[in-house]
Design an enzyme around this catalytic site. Structure first.
Site, PDB file in Angstrom:
ATOM      1  N   GLU A 116     -27.066  46.212  12.406  1.00 27.85           N
ATOM      2  CA  GLU A 116     -25.922  46.625  13.214  1.00 27.85           C
ATOM      3  C   GLU A 116     -24.669  46.830  12.385  1.00 27.85           C
ATOM      4  O   GLU A 116     -24.514  46.247  11.318  1.00 27.85           O
ATOM      5  CB  GLU A 116     -25.651  45.543  14.273  1.00 27.85           C
ATOM      6  CG  GLU A 116     -26.768  45.451  15.280  1.00 27.85           C
ATOM      7  CD  GLU A 116     -26.559  44.347  16.312  1.00 27.85           C
ATOM      8  OE1 GLU A 116     -27.107  44.484  17.412  1.00 27.85           O
ATOM      9  OE2 GLU A 116     -25.868  43.368  16.038  1.00 27.85           O
ATOM     10  N   CYS A 129     -17.182  46.680  10.008  1.00 29.88           N
ATOM     11  CA  CYS A 129     -17.914  45.477   9.620  1.00 29.88           C
ATOM     12  C   CYS A 129     -19.344  45.906   9.282  1.00 29.88           C
ATOM     13  O   CYS A 129     -20.082  46.368  10.146  1.00 29.88           O
ATOM     14  CB  CYS A 129     -17.864  44.503  10.795  1.00 29.88           C
ATOM     15  SG  CYS A 129     -18.662  42.945  10.472  1.00 29.88           S
ATOM     16  N   CYS A 136     -30.808  37.207   8.066  1.00 30.96           N
ATOM     17  CA  CYS A 136     -30.237  36.447   6.956  1.00 30.96           C
ATOM     18  C   CYS A 136     -31.122  35.241   6.714  1.00 30.96           C
ATOM     19  O   CYS A 136     -31.584  34.607   7.657  1.00 30.96           O
ATOM     20  CB  CYS A 136     -28.821  35.996   7.296  1.00 30.96           C
ATOM     21  SG  CYS A 136     -28.000  35.126   5.938  1.00 30.96           S
ATOM     22  N   CYS A 140     -27.442  29.336   8.746  1.00 36.10           N
ATOM     23  CA  CYS A 140     -26.295  28.522   9.159  1.00 36.10           C
ATOM     24  C   CYS A 140     -26.499  28.205  10.643  1.00 36.10           C
ATOM     25  O   CYS A 140     -26.868  29.093  11.418  1.00 36.10           O
ATOM     26  CB  CYS A 140     -24.987  29.268   8.933  1.00 36.10           C
ATOM     27  SG  CYS A 140     -24.735  29.658   7.197  1.00 36.10           S
ATOM     28  N   CYS A 143     -24.860  30.312  13.498  1.00 32.50           N
ATOM     29  CA  CYS A 143     -24.857  31.777  13.376  1.00 32.50           C
ATOM     30  C   CYS A 143     -26.116  32.386  13.979  1.00 32.50           C
ATOM     31  O   CYS A 143     -27.231  31.993  13.647  1.00 32.50           O
ATOM     32  CB  CYS A 143     -24.744  32.167  11.907  1.00 32.50           C
ATOM     33  SG  CYS A 143     -24.934  33.925  11.621  1.00 32.50           S
ATOM     34  N   CYS A 367     -17.854  38.324  15.884  1.00 32.99           N
ATOM     35  CA  CYS A 367     -18.283  37.656  14.681  1.00 32.99           C
ATOM     36  C   CYS A 367     -19.512  36.767  14.858  1.00 32.99           C
ATOM     37  O   CYS A 367     -19.541  35.912  15.738  1.00 32.99           O
ATOM     38  CB  CYS A 367     -17.122  36.773  14.292  1.00 32.99           C
ATOM     39  SG  CYS A 367     -16.952  36.612  12.595  1.00 32.99           S
TER      40      CYS A 367
HETATM   41  N1  SAH Z   1     -23.176  35.888   5.320  1.00 31.60           N
HETATM   42  C1  SAH Z   1     -21.804  36.076   5.064  1.00 31.60           C
HETATM   43  C2  SAH Z   1     -21.204  37.232   5.825  1.00 31.60           C
HETATM   44  C3  SAH Z   1     -21.657  37.466   7.240  1.00 31.60           C
HETATM   45  S1  SAH Z   1     -21.171  36.283   8.441  1.00 31.60           S
HETATM   46  C4  SAH Z   1     -21.043  34.798   5.353  1.00 31.60           C
HETATM   47  O1  SAH Z   1     -21.614  33.875   5.912  1.00 31.60           O
HETATM   48  O2  SAH Z   1     -19.887  34.730   4.966  1.00 31.60           O
HETATM   49  C5  SAH Z   1     -19.464  36.687   8.737  1.00 31.60           C
HETATM   50  C6  SAH Z   1     -18.650  35.516   9.266  1.00 31.60           C
HETATM   51  O3  SAH Z   1     -18.986  35.222  10.639  1.00 31.60           O
HETATM   52  C7  SAH Z   1     -18.882  34.226   8.501  1.00 31.60           C
HETATM   53  O4  SAH Z   1     -17.689  33.568   8.211  1.00 31.60           O
HETATM   54  C8  SAH Z   1     -19.711  33.461   9.478  1.00 31.60           C
HETATM   55  O5  SAH Z   1     -19.681  32.111   9.182  1.00 31.60           O
HETATM   56  C9  SAH Z   1     -19.087  33.832  10.800  1.00 31.60           C
HETATM   57  N2  SAH Z   1     -19.900  33.481  11.968  1.00 31.60           N
HETATM   58  C10 SAH Z   1     -21.243  33.460  12.033  1.00 31.60           C
HETATM   59  N3  SAH Z   1     -21.643  33.071  13.272  1.00 31.60           N
HETATM   60  C11 SAH Z   1     -20.555  32.843  13.996  1.00 31.60           C
HETATM   61  C12 SAH Z   1     -20.320  32.437  15.358  1.00 31.60           C
HETATM   62  N4  SAH Z   1     -21.322  32.218  16.195  1.00 31.60           N
HETATM   63  N5  SAH Z   1     -19.043  32.303  15.763  1.00 31.60           N
HETATM   64  C13 SAH Z   1     -18.034  32.566  14.920  1.00 31.60           C
HETATM   65  N6  SAH Z   1     -18.180  32.961  13.642  1.00 31.60           N
HETATM   66  C14 SAH Z   1     -19.430  33.096  13.171  1.00 31.60           C
HETATM   67 FE1  SF4 Z   2     -26.223  34.200   6.975  1.00 30.37          FE
HETATM   68 FE2  SF4 Z   2     -24.967  33.826   9.259  1.00 30.37          FE
HETATM   69 FE3  SF4 Z   2     -24.851  31.968   7.357  1.00 30.37          FE
HETATM   70 FE4  SF4 Z   2     -23.547  34.303   7.012  1.00 30.37          FE
HETATM   71  S1  SF4 Z   2     -23.110  32.757   8.563  1.00 30.37           S
HETATM   72  S2  SF4 Z   2     -24.841  33.192   5.512  1.00 30.37           S
HETATM   73  S3  SF4 Z   2     -24.963  35.703   8.067  1.00 30.37           S
HETATM   74  S4  SF4 Z   2     -26.693  32.612   8.477  1.00 30.37           S
END
Ligand code: SAH
Ligand code: SF4
Length: 394
Positions: A116, A129, A136, A140, A143, A367
């Site tokens: 996306e 974005c 991924c 995390c 996420c 995000c």
């Molecule tokens: N993988 C990279 C970039 C993609 S994620 C990273 O982790 O930095 C982009 C941002 O969105 C990151 O800061 C991530 O922690 C945040 N993010 C992911 N899931 C989220 C959620 N459910 N609510 C708010 N921010 C989130």
């Molecule tokens: Fe991957 Fe989501 Fe963690 Fe970013 S925040 S490193 S996209 S699992």
């Protein structure tokens, strides 16, 4: 020491899928590779050099996808090009527009993987974005993208293709230095860009090339969860702004919510930030901090964050991101008053700490929400839910 797969992952390499018609896609090729492709098709070197220059300009400055519009290429040459090459775009499966103007596209690769991209218009800028991977590997816990089971790196063409497609849809060809809607790029879509380093670098080089898309490196931000060994390379070989997904200030909490922390700890990440080439007050490093209720949002956490940023003398800005919940997510978003109190503590220490307004929530474009709607609950998500249930029972 070897670490379990999910914190020391190896993204699935992609063997390029040849087109059924045997033609070569020029999208994503550097100037040199474009020349080589022409030479391999038996064009003599001098011709290949000239044609490569013309084609490159048409592709990246004019947004052409069709050889027939290329006015400086002879009529006789066009069928020759058409028989051997194409200039593709990612396939659009779905395009949605939010009530706040945010747009989201669901894209599909030739091997049927979905990813996306999101465009966020603001009064003074427009930010695209961009995704770097399908899914991924980093898992995390807050996420949604991290729950996707299938992961593979996007190719250079698929990464730069997102920018090309956005330009197509905004009607922004030919590329102009002024007055455009797409002004900024953030590598914050699906995936960990530093686990797809070479392709992300080559795609961003195309984006930054002054003869083509011509976006300045100052308007591009790469967000990483803290892949320490690649952070220095990112500064040296790409030179864009850095954002780091910190999200916690203690080992215990960061280990839980950002599992790569077990491999590269907070202090290592902050040292890599301090060493990041080009970090100074004019170009601050952004620290992203997702606000999770009763997890990482106390006054003590805020004070510890300030202490850490000071300890490493970091030119920093803190982005506080209200957590976007998704079905089955194991956390809740902090209360607005808590977020405000956290922000104030950081702000009073002289560090800017804006609260990021979620955008495009009605179309799941906000995000960390990026996960293809078509996908059913994945194995990882089911495992996580089972784990969660077990913990609650215990
Ligand atoms: N993988 C990279 C970039 C993609 S994620 C990273 O982790 O930095 C982009 C941002 O969105 C990151 O800061 C991530 O922690 C945040 N993010 C992911 N899931 C989220 C959620 N459910 N609510 C708010 N921010 C989130
Ligand atoms: Fe991957 Fe989501 Fe963690 Fe970013 S925040 S490193 S996209 S699992």
């Amino acid at each position: 020491m070897a670490m379990p797969g999910h914190i020391d992952p190896v993204p699935v390499p992609r063997t390029p899928v040849p087109r059924p018609d045997g033609r070569i896609d020029l999208l994503g090729l550097s100037k040199d590779d474009l020349r080589m492709a022409l030479e391999t098709s038996q064009l003599e070197p001098k011709q290949a050099k000239l044609r490569a220059k013309q084609l490159w300009h048409w592709i990246y400055n004019r947004g052409a996808t069709d050889f027939s519009v290329m006015t400086d290429i002879s009529k006789a040459m066009k069928p020759w090009l058409e028989a051997r090459f194409v200039i593709s775009r990612p396939e659009v499966v779905e395009a949605q527009v939010s009530t706040d103007g945010t747009r989201k596209w669901l894209l599909r690769s030739p091997d049927a993987q979905d990813y996306e991209m999101v465009f966020i218009p603001d009064a003074d800028r427009g930010t695209l974005c961009v995704s770097s991977q399908v899914g991924c590997t980093l898992n995390c816990r807050f996420c949604h993208t991290g729950t996707m089971r299938l992961v593979r790196n996007l190719t250079v063409g698929e990464i730069v293709g997102q920018v090309m497609l956005a330009r197509d849809s905004l009607g922004e060809w030919p590329s102009q230095p002024e007055g455009r809607m797409l002004t900024n790029i953030v590598m914050m879509g699906m995936g960990e860009p530093l686990y797809n380093f070479d392709n992300v670098r080559d795609a961003l080089k195309l984006v930054m090339d002054g003869d083509g898309l011509a976006l300045s490196k100052r308007r591009i931000t790469l967000s990483t969860s803290g892949v320490v060994p690649q952070m220095e390379r990112c500064g040296q070989e790409i030179g864009v702004n850095l954002a780091v997904s910190l999200h916690a200030v203690t080992k215990e909490v960061r280990d839980e919510i950002v599992p790569i922390n077990r491999k590269y700890g907070i202090e290592q990440v902050l040292q890599a930030c301090a060493d990041y080439p080009g970090a100074n007050n004019a170009r601050r490093i952004t620290f992203e901090y997702v606000m999770l209720k009763d997890k990482n949002d106390s006054d003590d956490d805020a004070r510890e964050l300030v202490r850490l940023l000071r300890k490493y003398k970091l030119p920093a800005k803190v982005n506080l991101i209200p957590f976007n919940p998704w079905p089955g997510a194991p956390y809740e978003c902090s209360d607005p008053d808590r977020i405000k109190a956290f922000s104030n503590i950081v702000f009073e220490a002289g560090i800017s700490a804006p609260v990021r307004t979620p955008r495009g929530r009605d179309i799941d474009a906000a995000c960390g929400q990026l996960k293809t709607a078509s996908e059913k609950k994945s194995r990882a998500e089911l495992d996580r839910l089972a784990e969660e249930a077990e913990r609650q029972e215990a």
